[in-house]
Design a protein around this motif. Structure first.
Motif, PDB file in Angstrom:
ATOM      1  N   SER A  99      62.007  33.069  20.309  1.00 37.53           N
ATOM      2  CA  SER A  99      60.999  32.387  21.128  1.00 37.53           C
ATOM      3  C   SER A  99      61.528  32.244  22.547  1.00 37.53           C
ATOM      4  O   SER A  99      62.687  32.554  22.820  1.00 37.53           O
ATOM      5  CB  SER A  99      60.764  30.977  20.600  1.00 37.53           C
ATOM      6  OG  SER A  99      59.903  30.967  19.511  1.00 37.53           O
ATOM      7  N   ALA A 100      60.703  31.702  23.410  1.00 30.33           N
ATOM      8  CA  ALA A 100      61.136  31.323  24.761  1.00 30.33           C
ATOM      9  C   ALA A 100      61.934  30.030  24.661  1.00 30.33           C
ATOM     10  O   ALA A 100      61.735  29.260  23.716  1.00 30.33           O
ATOM     11  CB  ALA A 100      59.908  31.103  25.627  1.00 30.33           C
TER      12      ALA A 100
ATOM     13  N   LYS B 269      58.722  23.035  27.925  1.00 27.26           N
ATOM     14  CA  LYS B 269      58.995  24.364  27.363  1.00 27.26           C
ATOM     15  C   LYS B 269      58.806  25.422  28.447  1.00 27.26           C
ATOM     16  O   LYS B 269      57.873  25.304  29.275  1.00 27.26           O
ATOM     17  CB  LYS B 269      57.961  24.695  26.278  1.00 27.26           C
ATOM     18  CG  LYS B 269      58.068  23.909  25.011  1.00 27.26           C
ATOM     19  CD  LYS B 269      56.815  24.178  24.172  1.00 27.26           C
ATOM     20  CE  LYS B 269      57.203  24.778  22.857  1.00 27.26           C
ATOM     21  NZ  LYS B 269      56.088  25.263  22.062  1.00 27.26           N
TER      22      LYS B 269
ATOM     23  N   THR C 253      57.446  28.260  28.155  1.00 28.72           N
ATOM     24  CA  THR C 253      56.067  28.800  28.088  1.00 28.72           C
ATOM     25  C   THR C 253      55.110  27.929  28.913  1.00 28.72           C
ATOM     26  O   THR C 253      54.242  28.447  29.622  1.00 28.72           O
ATOM     27  CB  THR C 253      55.585  28.881  26.622  1.00 28.72           C
ATOM     28  OG1 THR C 253      56.570  29.593  25.889  1.00 28.72           O
ATOM     29  CG2 THR C 253      54.246  29.580  26.505  1.00 28.72           C
TER      30      THR C 253
ATOM     31  N   GLU D 284      59.459  34.794  26.202  1.00 31.04           N
ATOM     32  CA  GLU D 284      60.109  35.424  25.056  1.00 31.04           C
ATOM     33  C   GLU D 284      60.874  36.666  25.503  1.00 31.04           C
ATOM     34  O   GLU D 284      61.984  36.927  25.041  1.00 31.04           O
ATOM     35  CB  GLU D 284      59.052  35.852  24.029  1.00 31.04           C
ATOM     36  CG  GLU D 284      58.603  34.828  23.016  1.00 31.04           C
ATOM     37  CD  GLU D 284      58.001  33.543  23.531  1.00 31.04           C
ATOM     38  OE1 GLU D 284      57.534  33.499  24.688  1.00 31.04           O
ATOM     39  OE2 GLU D 284      58.020  32.556  22.783  1.00 31.04           O
TER      40      GLU D 284
ATOM     41  N   PHE E 171      55.881  36.524  20.112  1.00 27.94           N
ATOM     42  CA  PHE E 171      54.712  35.995  20.814  1.00 27.94           C
ATOM     43  C   PHE E 171      53.788  37.011  21.483  1.00 27.94           C
ATOM     44  O   PHE E 171      52.659  36.687  21.785  1.00 27.94           O
ATOM     45  CB  PHE E 171      55.189  34.974  21.858  1.00 27.94           C
ATOM     46  CG  PHE E 171      54.144  34.101  22.482  1.00 27.94           C
ATOM     47  CD1 PHE E 171      53.075  33.590  21.752  1.00 27.94           C
ATOM     48  CD2 PHE E 171      54.233  33.738  23.829  1.00 27.94           C
ATOM     49  CE1 PHE E 171      52.131  32.758  22.345  1.00 27.94           C
ATOM     50  CE2 PHE E 171      53.295  32.901  24.431  1.00 27.94           C
ATOM     51  CZ  PHE E 171      52.250  32.421  23.678  1.00 27.94           C
TER      52      PHE E 171
ATOM     53  N   ARG F 158      49.302  30.128  20.515  1.00 28.91           N
ATOM     54  CA  ARG F 158      50.552  29.378  20.737  1.00 28.91           C
ATOM     55  C   ARG F 158      51.342  29.262  19.438  1.00 28.91           C
ATOM     56  O   ARG F 158      50.783  29.153  18.362  1.00 28.91           O
ATOM     57  CB  ARG F 158      50.243  27.968  21.286  1.00 28.91           C
ATOM     58  CG  ARG F 158      49.707  27.908  22.688  1.00 28.91           C
ATOM     59  CD  ARG F 158      50.625  28.479  23.753  1.00 28.91           C
ATOM     60  NE  ARG F 158      51.938  27.882  23.875  1.00 28.91           N
ATOM     61  CZ  ARG F 158      52.255  26.877  24.696  1.00 28.91           C
ATOM     62  NH1 ARG F 158      51.337  26.360  25.478  1.00 28.91           N
ATOM     63  NH2 ARG F 158      53.495  26.429  24.762  1.00 28.91           N
ATOM     64  N   GLY F 159      52.644  29.296  19.581  1.00 31.25           N
ATOM     65  CA  GLY F 159      53.511  29.263  18.395  1.00 31.25           C
ATOM     66  C   GLY F 159      53.628  30.629  17.739  1.00 31.25           C
ATOM     67  O   GLY F 159      54.181  30.770  16.646  1.00 31.25           O
ATOM     68  N   GLY F 160      53.129  31.658  18.425  1.00 34.64           N
ATOM     69  CA  GLY F 160      52.961  32.969  17.799  1.00 34.64           C
ATOM     70  C   GLY F 160      54.220  33.796  17.571  1.00 34.64           C
ATOM     71  O   GLY F 160      54.127  34.872  16.978  1.00 34.64           O
ATOM     72  N   SER F 161      55.395  33.317  17.981  1.00 36.34           N
ATOM     73  CA  SER F 161      56.603  34.084  17.656  1.00 36.34           C
ATOM     74  C   SER F 161      56.815  34.143  16.143  1.00 36.34           C
ATOM     75  O   SER F 161      57.383  35.105  15.631  1.00 36.34           O
ATOM     76  CB  SER F 161      57.834  33.468  18.310  1.00 36.34           C
ATOM     77  OG  SER F 161      57.682  33.497  19.701  1.00 36.34           O
ATOM     78  N   ASP F 162      56.337  33.107  15.450  1.00 40.20           N
ATOM     79  CA  ASP F 162      56.394  33.127  13.983  1.00 40.20           C
ATOM     80  C   ASP F 162      55.639  34.343  13.438  1.00 40.20           C
ATOM     81  O   ASP F 162      56.039  34.942  12.439  1.00 40.20           O
ATOM     82  CB  ASP F 162      55.697  31.882  13.399  1.00 40.20           C
ATOM     83  CG  ASP F 162      56.504  30.612  13.566  1.00 40.20           C
ATOM     84  OD1 ASP F 162      57.704  30.700  13.828  1.00 40.20           O
ATOM     85  OD2 ASP F 162      55.910  29.527  13.406  1.00 40.20           O
TER      86      ASP F 162
HETATM   87  N1  ASP Z   1      56.716  30.224  23.278  1.00 35.72           N
HETATM   88  C1  ASP Z   1      55.420  30.283  22.642  1.00 35.72           C
HETATM   89  C2  ASP Z   1      54.803  28.897  22.601  1.00 35.72           C
HETATM   90  O1  ASP Z   1      55.378  27.951  23.110  1.00 35.72           O
HETATM   91  C3  ASP Z   1      55.447  30.944  21.324  1.00 35.72           C
HETATM   92  C4  ASP Z   1      56.452  30.405  20.334  1.00 35.72           C
HETATM   93  O2  ASP Z   1      57.352  29.666  20.688  1.00 35.72           O
HETATM   94  O3  ASP Z   1      56.314  30.727  19.149  1.00 35.72           O
HETATM   95  O4  ASP Z   1      53.739  28.755  22.075  1.00 35.72           O
END
Ligand code: ASP
Length: 449
Positions: free
Chosen positions: A36-37, A47, A49, A120, A182, A196-200
């Motif tokens: 992730s970032a 963050k 992002t 990222e 991401f 958002r959260g898409g690195s998963d």
């Molecule tokens: N950096 C992105 C976010 O904050 C993606 C991630 O962390 O998964 O949403």
């Protein structure tokens, strides 16, 4: 082979990145790593992002994003210097961000996605550079070169099927591959990001593509817990969950994994293990296809606010062929997804996310339903929450509804809706949003104490 993904707090500082690299290098099976970032270093930190989104806004609105851009470059420069890396990597990162800031602004969403992806992308370059500096064979891979192709929905992209074939060869590299999470590229070559959260999601796609034995998702908690630890003191840790249980819990507010994460690994039956970068020896929570030791009916309790209900009734609705289709067609034409649709004989409730059903849309849609479907009665209720109890064991246990509704009744919480999904893995209670936390506590006490 293991695909390991590290979340934002694991990349937030040089100290955290060193822990990440210790974890990667402690097991030779960890050959593909998604990052992730940099995330928050402390509760009130920002963050990367979010800093990049601010940068995009400044670029679009003021035409000058120098301050915002410098703040991002400084975050990376601080980490690089604490990792003992030379200034070259900081130059590479600064050039990259500058190029994005000065990019084409004619499409705001495209411009913003290109900046968001920098978090990222540069995090991956930094980790690869650090691993090399300490003597490991590591490489940074760009998603374009690897063939991660996504739909061209900025900020909400989905993977296109050909990506899996393209990404297969990532496993050929004998050293460690560091891959940014991401984002990917559209067929026309634009940067597009997942939600958002898409690195998963990236980690899950890579695990499926290379047919990994395990997808490890490193975050900052030891386990998934049976309820939100901010609401319940020391909730019970969950050691094993099925994909379905995790999916239902994420839907209703469990934020450990991004909601769309499990689809690629689920299709291949690859287990997912959630682990803590700050305590890697803890066993974590493993998500599997089937659980064999089901000793209790309920595994977790979740709740989320921000829902609304459209209730409608029409005498002899059950006899009217095509009623449901015409109702859903109105929502489709208005671009509104629906969440649930419990029905009676002559009435039906449609549950929507309030964010999609804005007050402006409400008037028009209600008018259309009244006119086109000639309903007798229609009403809209806003500010509702859905609270869910989830567990594979519920299917074979008698009396769960009565225990749950009894616990809520003792708290004097009125139920606007109850729905047991056909899978019988979850039961959903619709209540007023201000009663959500009280409802979760009451259900937790009923099933876990
Ligand atoms: N950096 C992105 C976010 O904050 C993606 C991630 O962390 O998964 O949403």
């Amino acid at each position: 082979m293991i695909v390991a993904k590290f979340g934002g707090t694991s990349l937030a500082s040089a100290h955290q990145i060193k822990k990440v690299c210790d974890i990667i290098t402690s097991d030779p099976e960890r050959r593909i790593v998604v990052v992730s970032a940099p995330g928050k270093r402390s509760r009130d930190d920002i963050k990367v992002t979010d800093m990049l989104i601010a940068c995009a806004q400044a670029g679009l609105e003021k035409g000058n994003a120098d301050d915002e851009m410098n703040a991002v470059v400084e975050r990376y420069a601080g980490i690089a210097s604490d990792l003992g890396l030379s200034g070259d990597i900081v130059e590479i990162i600064a050039d990259d961000i500058r190029t994005r800031v000065n990019g084409d602004k004619s499409n705001k969403e495209k411009y913003t996605d290109n900046l968001k992806a920098a978090g990222e992308d540069n995090s991956a370059k930094l980790v690869a550079a650090y691993l090399k500096s300490i003597g490991y064979d590591a490489r940074y891979v760009n998603p374009k070169d690897a063939g991660l192709i996504l739909s061209d929905e900025f900020g909400n992209a989905q993977v296109l099927p050909q990506s899996y074939e393209n990404l297969k060869s990532l496993s050929d590299y004998p050293g460690i591959t560091i891959f940014p999470g991401f984002f990917g590229y559209s067929l026309s070559g634009e940067v597009v990001t997942f939600p958002r959260g898409g690195s998963d999601i990236t980690g899950s796609i890579l695990a499926a593509a290379v047919n990994a034995d395990l997808y490890e998702n490193f975050t900052d908690v030891d386990n998934v817990y049976s309820a939100n630890p901010n609401l319940i003191d020391n909730p019970r840790p969950i050691i094993e969950l099925t994909y379905r249980e995790m999916r239902e819990l994420s839907y209703a507010g469990f934020s450990v994994l991004q909601e769309e994460t499990l689809i690629p690994v689920f299709k291949k039956g690859i287990p997912v293990r959630i682990k803590n970068t700050n305590n890697p020896s803890a066993p974590g929570t493993t998500i599997v296809k089937e659980r064999h030791n089901i000793t209790e009916p309920v595994v977790g309790i979740a709740g989320d606010a921000g829902f609304c209900f459209i209730y409608l009734s029409k005498y002899l609705m059950n006899r009217e062929i095509g009623f449901g289709r015409r109702l859903l067609q109105i929502l489709e034409e208005e671009h509104i997804p629906f969440e649930h649709m419990p029905s009676g004989i002559d009435n039906i409730t449609i549950i929507l996310k309030q964010a999609h059903f804005t007050e402006q849309k409400e008037k028009r849609i209600v008018e259309r339903i009244v006119k086109e479907l000639e309903v007798d009665d229609i009403s809209v209720q806003r500010n509702l929450a859905l609270v869910m109890i989830v567990g594979e064991g519920m299917r074979n246990t008698v009396g769960i509804t009565s225990r749950a509704s009894g616990a809520l009744a003792r708290e004097n919480i009125n139920l606007d809706m109850i729905s047991q999904g056909p899978s019988e893995v979850s039961m959903i209670f619709g209540i007023k949003d201000y009663e959500k936390d009280r409802a979760i506590r009451a259900l937790y006490n009923e099933f876990f104490k």
